[in-house]
Design an enzyme around this catalytic site. Structure first.
Site, mmCIF file in Angstrom:
data_model
loop_
_atom_site.group_PDB
_atom_site.id
_atom_site.type_symbol
_atom_site.label_atom_id
_atom_site.label_comp_id
_atom_site.label_asym_id
_atom_site.label_seq_id
_atom_site.Cartn_x
_atom_site.Cartn_y
_atom_site.Cartn_z
ATOM 1 N N GLU A 1 13.147 -2.731 -5.426
ATOM 2 C CA GLU A 1 12.350 -2.889 -6.254
ATOM 3 C C GLU A 1 13.362 -2.264 -7.919
ATOM 4 O OE1 GLU A 1 8.124 -1.996 -8.027
ATOM 5 O OE2 GLU A 1 8.970 -0.136 -6.660
ATOM 6 N N GLY B 1 0.967 -1.423 -0.138
ATOM 7 C CA GLY B 1 0.311 0.091 0.115
ATOM 8 C C GLY B 1 1.001 1.383 -0.106
ATOM 9 N N TYR B 2 1.471 1.523 -1.013
ATOM 10 C CA TYR B 2 2.346 2.765 -1.024
ATOM 11 C C TYR B 2 1.527 4.172 -1.873
ATOM 12 C CZ TYR B 2 6.415 0.644 0.288
ATOM 13 O OH TYR B 2 7.035 0.020 1.098
ATOM 14 N N SER B 3 1.497 4.019 -3.633
ATOM 15 C CA SER B 3 0.850 4.342 -4.243
ATOM 16 C C SER B 3 -1.164 5.220 -3.878
ATOM 17 C CB SER B 3 1.174 4.163 -5.705
ATOM 18 O OG SER B 3 2.272 3.940 -5.984
#
Lengths: 397, 362
Positions: free
Chosen positions: A246, A126-128
């Site tokens: 990443e 849950g980043y962007s």
């Protein structure tokens, strides 16, 4: 200059090859293929033999070997050659596990690393957010304190596998009065908590490909404060461990793809003549081959730097930019070599290779953007690699 | 597994680059471009003392007996400094061909190259491109016809001439029946000439040396790619340095994303290009079956990225980059001239396709 791996490594290669050959007929080739219990059993067996989670300490569920880059390369080569997934290419093992090893509490490591590696727990990232893409640190999903809990409200996007994941590692703003980067925390959140709504996000490739993307909405979602990884407010630093990871992990078997493209060009005919017989198409293929060879040997050079513990410098910063564009350009030639049939899709009549090249084209485009857009990569190359100055901050109105 | 330059190679590179910076700075290159031939014999002797001219010459003939990768590093340094020298013909192509040809005469010429007393040119363009009725024939022991775009030929003592794909001759440049005219190209740092033969008698004829000729072309192509890549590196360095100090709109221009991205795109080609060059040069000695394909790809690819870099670096400089005074054009022209010297990118890619069975052999 010595391109041999040496006897000890060749012996290791034989071991890996034998193991893959033995299990190939009975195990799920690609992890997406198998049933969950089969997947767990296969991943557990790989860990037991040290072909997955090789360097993760035993007390956390790994094999506990010393890190050895060449062993990793050999395992990847042999599994790839046989078309068998090594371990699980998912955000839990690739991003959460290294983060917990660097920043997690002892309890968090013991609880999560083993089950994550064995595929017992599937994670999403849950980043962007809709308003926080390249400028991730401007994220607005907030978590307010309430007793021993945080209460989360907000929205995430590009959340791969959120529809299936049991857990989410999420970046939220816990300190609203702190600066942009200082107010973020990294939290482990069960996806079955009430107040979480997952909506599939249909991408341009229409679902052909590996990943399912989603939007996730959070309304008064409660999570214990004990689920924060690292210190409160230090989530940006914690997350950056895995963001760096990443960018390095986006590599591809470009040489194999180029040969697949060459075979396609020998088969497909345009006006009754194989595409390969046309000097125009062939010239494009040869241009791509030179780029593939260049990136292949660049990879060997980067591997050597890593083996020697040397910094990759600017040469390392260009890898993601080049590999992603190269993949897109290979798909483009394949589509052109099929002529008007190159646009067929979704398993329709006359479609070639089950729509692989169109799907590959769109997924490659997604990877040019994802994990740091090409333009952000160019900023990084210029600023960190060449020492050009950062853009001055705009004056506040 | 060690895909990197050795300590010795790094030292060679560093020694030569500082020698060139000291001995042939750009002001000296400006002087040399005014001469009838820019290849300066005093510089050639100095390079011989450093072991550069004989880098590929066997130790038995007084050379260093090193590998093509070492020669490629030299070539890269020469391109980086836009130094006029006959290195490509005399130190790379001719030693490769003569070593394959063998014989006593070859050995004495190799010793002459290593000692810096002899300079060779090569007239081999007709192997891959015939223009303007060019072509050389050997009739009753005498040379006739025309060779065009002979490399490093005008200041040379001897010329290695390809008569056909299997036959080489060595001829003195002051022979009766040999007339040489320099052909002015855009690049004043490398000399090319037309050679007219009217019964010149060669010093030696080597027949049945097809594989040696092929090796000579591969070596030349890899070394030329290195020269081009060195020139690219210099152009990127100059663009980045300029972008850090030139101010417009109250900012250094390197802080504008448009300029940053131009610089990033250039370095993103140069770095993998260097990896490709190392492998191609390494393959020449260690994996000879791969070398013909690698030689085609490395020269074609480097030529392509170089054309873009030559343009973009100049654009980063803006108007000043277009002036004679700024010197940037020396690199631009070196790159432009090299593009077709040993086969242009299109021809090289056609050859690469033929080598893999993707195209019928012409």
């Amino acid at each position: 200059m010595d391109l041999e791996y040496g006897a000890r490594y060749e012996a290791f290669r034989t071991q890996v090859r034998d193991f893959v050959a033995e299990h190939r007929p009975t195990r799920p080739l690609r992890l997406a293929d198998g049933k969950r219990q089969e997947r767990i059993a296969w991943l557990s067996l790989q860990i037991e033999h040290g072909y997955w989670a090789r360097t993760i300490p035993r007390e956390y569920g790994g094999y506990g070997a010393e890190p050895d880059l060449l062993e990793t390369v050999i395992m990847d080569e042999e599994f790839n050659k046989a078309g068998v997934s090594r371990g699980m290419n998912a955000q839990g093992p690739s991003m959460l596990v290294p983060t917990l090893l660097s920043h997690g509490s002892e309890e968090q490591r013991r609880r999560w690393i083993g089950p994550t590696l064995r595929g017992e727990v599937l994670w999403c990232q849950g980043y962007s957010e809709p308003g926080a893409g390249s400028d991730l640190a401007s994220l607005q999903t907030r978590a307010t304190e309430d007793g021993d809990d945080f209460v989360i409200n907000g929205q995430k996007i590009w959340t791969t596998t959120a529809d299936r994941a049991e857990m989410c590692f999420i970046l939220v703003r816990t300190e609203p009065d702190a600066g942009k980067h200082a107010g973020i925390s990294y939290i482990l959140l069960p996806m079955d908590t009430s107040g979480i709504e997952v909506q599939p996000l249909r991408t341009m490739s229409g679902g052909i490909g590996e990943s399912s993307f989603n939007q996730v909405f959070f309304t008064d979602v409660r999570v214990p404060k004990a689920n924060v990884v690292g210190k409160r407010g230090e989530g940006w630093k914690v997350a950056n461990t895995t963001l760096a990871h990443e960018r390095n992990s986006l590599n591809a078997n470009a040489e194999g793809k180029l040969m697949r493209l060459a075979r396609l060009m020998e088969r497909e005919t345009l006006g009754g003549v194989p595409a390969m017989a046309s000097p125009i198409y062939r010239d494009r293929l040869m241009k791509l081959q030179a780029r593939v060879l260049s990136m292949k040997h660049h990879g060997m050079r980067m591997l050597t730097c890593s083996l020697k513990g040397e910094s990759l410098g600017v040469a390392g910063l260009v890898v993601k930019l080049q590999n992603c564009q190269l993949n897109f350009d290979m798909a483009a030639l394949a589509i052109d070599a099929m002529g008007e049939l190159g646009v067929l899709y979704d398993h329709t009549k006359y479609e070639r290779e089950r729509g692989y090249w169109q799907a590959h084209s769109m997924l490659s485009l997604g990877l040019i953007i994802g994990g740091g857009t090409a333009q952000i990569q160019k900023n990084i190359i210029a600023e960190r690699g060449l020492g050009l100055p950062r853009e001055p901050k705009p004056k506040q109105a | 597994m060690d895909f990197a330059l050795s300590e010795d190679q790094l030292l060679l590179e560093e020694t030569l680059r500082s020698f060139l910076a000291d001995r042939v700075p750009i002001e000296r290159v400006r002087e040399l471009r005014e001469k009838a031939c820019p290849n300066d014999r005093a510089l050639w002797s100095a390079l011989a003392e450093l072991g550069i001219t004989g880098i590929l010459v066997p130790e038995a003939q007084g050379g260093s007996g090193l590998a093509l990768l070492d020669a490629a590093l030299v070539s890269q340094a020469l391109g980086h400094a836009v130094t006029p020298t006959p290195f490509l013909a005399s130190a790379v192509m001719v030693p490769t061909a003569l070593a394959a040809a063998g014989g006593g005469a070859s050995e004495s010429w190799l010793a002459g190259i290593a000692g810096g007393e002899l300079v060779f040119g090569v007239a081999v363009t007709e192997l891959f491109s015939v223009r303007e009725g060019a072509g050389v024939s050997l009739e009753a022991g005498a040379l006739h016809g025309k060779a065009m775009m002979a490399i490093d030929a005008c200041g040379a003592d001897l010329l290695l001439v390809a008569v056909d794909e299997d036959t080489l001759c060595v001829v003195k440049t002051d022979s009766t029946g040999l007339e040489m005219t320099r052909l002015t190209t855009v690049d004043a740092t490398r000399c090319t000439a037309e050679v007219l033969f009217d019964g010149a008698t060669p010093e030696a004829v080597f027949e049945g040396v097809g594989s040696g000729i092929a090796r000579m072309l591969d070596a030349g192509r890899i070394a030329l790619a290195a020269d081009i890549l060195g020139a690219c590196e210099a152009m990127v360095e100059q663009a980045v340095a300029y972008a850090k100090q030139r101010k417009q709109f109250d900012r250094v221009i390197g802080s504008f994303q448009a300029v940053k991205h131009m610089c990033s795109e250039m370095i993103a080609e140069v770095e993998p290009g260097r990896s490709l060059l190392w492998y191609a040069a390494h393959s020449f000695d260690a994996l000879p079956e791969e070398a013909p394909l690698m030689a085609c790809h490395v020269l074609a690819h480097t030529s392509e990225i170089a054309r873009e870099i030559a343009s973009v670096s100049t654009q980063v400089h803006g108007g000043i980059g277009w002036t004679d005074e700024q010197n940037l054009h020396f690199w631009f022209k070196r790159i432009g001239n090299a593009r077709h010297l040993l086969g242009g990118p299109e021809a090289l890619r056609q050859r690469a396709a033929e080598l893999q069975g993707f195209a019928a052999t012409a």
